[in-house]
Design a protein around this motif. Structure first.
Motif, PDB file in Angstrom:
ATOM      1  N   UNK A 158      33.096  38.398  51.012  1.00 58.00           N
ATOM      2  CA  UNK A 158      31.780  38.574  51.656  1.00 58.00           C
ATOM      3  C   UNK A 158      30.723  39.093  50.693  1.00 58.00           C
ATOM      4  N   UNK A 159      31.135  39.396  49.459  1.00 61.00           N
ATOM      5  CA  UNK A 159      30.168  39.994  48.531  1.00 61.00           C
ATOM      6  C   UNK A 159      29.224  38.961  47.919  1.00 61.00           C
ATOM      7  N   UNK A 160      29.375  37.707  48.288  1.00 60.35           N
ATOM      8  CA  UNK A 160      28.460  36.681  47.769  1.00 60.35           C
ATOM      9  C   UNK A 160      28.970  36.063  46.487  1.00 60.35           C
ATOM     10  N   UNK A 161      28.286  35.023  46.052  1.00 59.43           N
ATOM     11  CA  UNK A 161      28.694  34.261  44.870  1.00 59.43           C
ATOM     12  C   UNK A 161      28.593  35.117  43.609  1.00 59.43           C
ATOM     13  N   UNK A 162      29.571  34.972  42.713  1.00 61.00           N
ATOM     14  CA  UNK A 162      29.488  35.632  41.409  1.00 61.00           C
ATOM     15  C   UNK A 162      29.504  34.554  40.335  1.00 61.00           C
ATOM     16  N   UNK A 163      28.650  34.693  39.362  1.00 60.10           N
ATOM     17  CA  UNK A 163      28.580  33.717  38.266  1.00 60.10           C
ATOM     18  C   UNK A 163      29.635  33.988  37.217  1.00 60.10           C
ATOM     19  N   UNK A 164      29.862  33.027  36.308  1.00 59.58           N
ATOM     20  CA  UNK A 164      30.906  33.188  35.278  1.00 59.58           C
ATOM     21  C   UNK A 164      30.714  34.427  34.409  1.00 59.58           C
ATOM     22  N   UNK A 165      29.474  34.863  34.250  1.00 62.57           N
ATOM     23  CA  UNK A 165      29.256  36.027  33.381  1.00 62.57           C
ATOM     24  C   UNK A 165      29.224  37.346  34.135  1.00 62.57           C
ATOM     25  N   UNK A 166      29.381  37.276  35.449  1.00 59.56           N
ATOM     26  CA  UNK A 166      29.417  38.526  36.228  1.00 59.56           C
ATOM     27  C   UNK A 166      30.781  39.187  36.089  1.00 59.56           C
ATOM     28  N   UNK A 167      30.769  40.496  36.240  1.00 62.68           N
ATOM     29  CA  UNK A 167      32.045  41.232  36.272  1.00 62.68           C
ATOM     30  C   UNK A 167      32.733  40.981  37.614  1.00 62.68           C
ATOM     31  N   UNK A 168      34.001  41.314  37.683  1.00 63.10           N
ATOM     32  CA  UNK A 168      34.771  41.084  38.917  1.00 63.10           C
ATOM     33  C   UNK A 168      34.106  41.779  40.104  1.00 63.10           C
ATOM     34  N   UNK A 169      34.102  41.075  41.228  1.00 61.58           N
ATOM     35  CA  UNK A 169      33.530  41.709  42.421  1.00 61.58           C
ATOM     36  C   UNK A 169      34.607  42.401  43.262  1.00 61.58           C
ATOM     37  N   UNK A 170      35.836  42.316  42.833  1.00 64.37           N
ATOM     38  CA  UNK A 170      36.907  43.021  43.528  1.00 64.37           C
ATOM     39  C   UNK A 170      38.154  43.041  42.667  1.00 64.37           C
TER      40      UNK A 170
ATOM     41  N   UNK B 161      44.582  31.874  42.617  1.00 65.94           N
ATOM     42  CA  UNK B 161      43.748  31.378  43.716  1.00 65.94           C
ATOM     43  C   UNK B 161      42.349  31.986  43.715  1.00 65.94           C
ATOM     44  N   UNK B 162      42.238  33.252  43.373  1.00 68.82           N
ATOM     45  CA  UNK B 162      40.933  33.910  43.541  1.00 68.82           C
ATOM     46  C   UNK B 162      40.182  34.175  42.239  1.00 68.82           C
ATOM     47  N   UNK B 163      40.789  33.817  41.103  1.00 65.71           N
ATOM     48  CA  UNK B 163      40.092  34.033  39.821  1.00 65.71           C
ATOM     49  C   UNK B 163      38.726  33.338  39.777  1.00 65.71           C
ATOM     50  N   UNK B 164      38.597  32.088  40.283  1.00 66.63           N
ATOM     51  CA  UNK B 164      37.271  31.447  40.227  1.00 66.63           C
ATOM     52  C   UNK B 164      36.206  32.194  41.029  1.00 66.63           C
ATOM     53  N   UNK B 165      36.653  33.024  41.946  1.00 64.25           N
ATOM     54  CA  UNK B 165      35.690  33.809  42.744  1.00 64.25           C
ATOM     55  C   UNK B 165      35.384  35.147  42.083  1.00 64.25           C
ATOM     56  N   UNK B 166      35.906  35.347  40.882  1.00 62.90           N
ATOM     57  CA  UNK B 166      35.709  36.596  40.151  1.00 62.90           C
ATOM     58  C   UNK B 166      36.370  37.790  40.871  1.00 62.90           C
ATOM     59  N   UNK B 167      37.579  37.545  41.294  1.00 61.44           N
ATOM     60  CA  UNK B 167      38.405  38.620  41.855  1.00 61.44           C
ATOM     61  C   UNK B 167      39.635  38.743  40.969  1.00 61.44           C
ATOM     62  N   UNK B 168      39.945  39.946  40.545  1.00 63.33           N
ATOM     63  CA  UNK B 168      41.092  40.147  39.643  1.00 63.33           C
ATOM     64  C   UNK B 168      42.271  40.763  40.389  1.00 63.33           C
ATOM     65  N   UNK B 169      43.454  40.248  40.060  1.00 60.39           N
ATOM     66  CA  UNK B 169      44.697  40.725  40.685  1.00 60.39           C
ATOM     67  C   UNK B 169      45.687  41.027  39.558  1.00 60.39           C
ATOM     68  N   UNK B 170      46.178  42.236  39.514  1.00 60.76           N
ATOM     69  CA  UNK B 170      47.168  42.600  38.494  1.00 60.76           C
ATOM     70  C   UNK B 170      48.248  43.478  39.119  1.00 60.76           C
ATOM     71  N   UNK B 171      49.301  43.695  38.341  1.00 61.75           N
ATOM     72  CA  UNK B 171      50.371  44.589  38.798  1.00 61.75           C
ATOM     73  C   UNK B 171      50.656  45.634  37.728  1.00 61.75           C
ATOM     74  N   UNK B 172      51.113  46.768  38.185  1.00 64.22           N
ATOM     75  CA  UNK B 172      51.680  47.775  37.272  1.00 64.22           C
ATOM     76  C   UNK B 172      53.141  47.918  37.657  1.00 64.22           C
ATOM     77  N   UNK B 173      53.996  47.854  36.667  1.00 71.04           N
ATOM     78  CA  UNK B 173      55.425  48.029  36.928  1.00 71.04           C
ATOM     79  C   UNK B 173      55.920  49.306  36.258  1.00 71.04           C
ATOM     80  N   UNK B 174      56.010  50.379  37.023  1.00 65.29           N
ATOM     81  CA  UNK B 174      56.505  51.635  36.453  1.00 65.29           C
ATOM     82  C   UNK B 174      58.021  51.600  36.274  1.00 65.29           C
ATOM     83  N   UNK B 175      58.480  52.368  35.306  1.00 64.89           N
ATOM     84  CA  UNK B 175      59.918  52.600  35.163  1.00 64.89           C
ATOM     85  C   UNK B 175      60.282  53.826  35.993  1.00 64.89           C
ATOM     86  N   UNK B 176      61.050  54.727  35.392  1.00 63.80           N
ATOM     87  CA  UNK B 176      61.451  55.931  36.132  1.00 63.80           C
ATOM     88  C   UNK B 176      60.342  56.970  36.038  1.00 63.80           C
ATOM     89  N   UNK B 177      59.624  57.125  37.121  1.00 60.61           N
ATOM     90  CA  UNK B 177      58.563  58.129  37.222  1.00 60.61           C
ATOM     91  C   UNK B 177      59.105  59.183  38.184  1.00 60.61           C
TER      92      UNK B 177
END
Ligand code: BGC
Length: 267
Positions: free
Chosen positions: A133-145, A182-198
């Motif tokens: 819902x945050x609107x269109x983001x251009x290629x040079x914009x930072x991630x909107x989510x 799926x959402x990279x073209x919309x400037x949304x970033x998805x990553x994971x952190x995989x902790x060991x024994x914390x």
């Protein structure tokens, strides 16, 4: 380093203890608005919020079972009402229900899958709707989510006696990658952190027992058990514009646990 998390709205699930608590506090110290989700430990959630406020952030605590669609919808609605939007989801709430495979009950399997995998799906879906819902983001914009999935070294290290848990974490790996695509073209970033024994409540029976702790350290080339802050610092970076070109990847925060420690003097 400019982390620019001030005024960002960050929802952290499972933030009443352990890694989630550490992450919520770290965002608070960056003056973010933090929604502190918890399932049953209200006192823990209040402590998290106190620390956030001491650090200059704001927020509120929100009881919700991440495996229940209506709870998740209500939690995101509360975030929208309070702050107008959500910028970052840290999907962290996770459980273990350990058992030898032949004795594992369907309930133990389902509980782990419902929280660790379905819970991540439900929260991510609400976050994506808000980002869209945050609107269109251009290629040079930072991630909107940004979404950060808290996974585990057991997304790639098999774990006997914990097949339900390892399966859920393996599932998160593909949830993360497929959604990132799926959402990279919309400037949304998805990553994971995989902790060991914390050292947290989830594995206290191991790090709090001298013999088991010694055995655990054999699996950690860096020779120390991790702290929630080790993970929290990475989460803050992954949610910041400094990591704007990073998507669809997993950062292992594990003191080398994924390096095949048995090969340190062998092979
Ligand atoms: C588990 C911990 C365990 C660690 C390393 C984590 O994902 O929750 O119980 O100590 O992996 O094996």
């Amino acid at each position: 380093m400019s982390t620019q998390t001030a005024n960002q709205t960050v929802l952290v699930t499972g933030a009443s203890s352990g890694i989630g608590q550490g992450i919520a506090i770290a965002f608070g110290q960056k003056e973010a608005n933090v929604i502190v989700n918890y399932h049953s430990d209200e006192d823990g959630a209040r402590q998290t919020l106190d620390e956030i406020e001491k650090g200059g952030g704001k927020g509120f605590i929100c009881k919700a079972d991440v495996s229940k669609e209506e709870d998740v919808a209500r939690m995101f609605q509360a975030a929208l009402e309070a702050y107008g939007t959500v910028d970052v989801l840290v999907s962290n709430a996770g459980i273990q229900q350990d058992s030898a495979f032949a004795e594992m009950t369907l309930d133990q399997w389902n509980k782990v899958m419902n929280t660790n995998l379905t819970g991540y799906f439900l929260c991510a879906r609400e976050a994506i709707k808000i980002f869209n819902q945050k609107g269109e983001a251009g290629p040079d914009d930072k991630a909107k989510g940004n979404i950060i999935f808290m996974s585990s070294v057991h997304d790639i290290i098999p774990w006997a006696g914990h097949v339900n848990y390892a399966s859920s974490k393996g599932g998160i790996l593909m949830l993360m990658k497929s959604l990132a695509l799926e959402v990279a073209p919309k400037k949304i970033r998805i990553n994971a952190i995989s902790p060991g024994a914390i050292a947290t409540d989830i594995n206290e029976d191991v790090w709090n027992d001298e013999e088991k702790r010694k055995e655990l350290l054999k699996l950690i080339p860096y020779k120390r058990i991790g702290k929630p802050e080790d993970v929290a610092k990475v989460a803050v970076w992954l949610a910041s514009p400094d990591s704007d070109y990073v998507t669809g990847t997993t950062i292992y925060v594990d003191g080398g646990m994924t390096l095949y420690p048995g090969f340190v003097n062998n092979g």
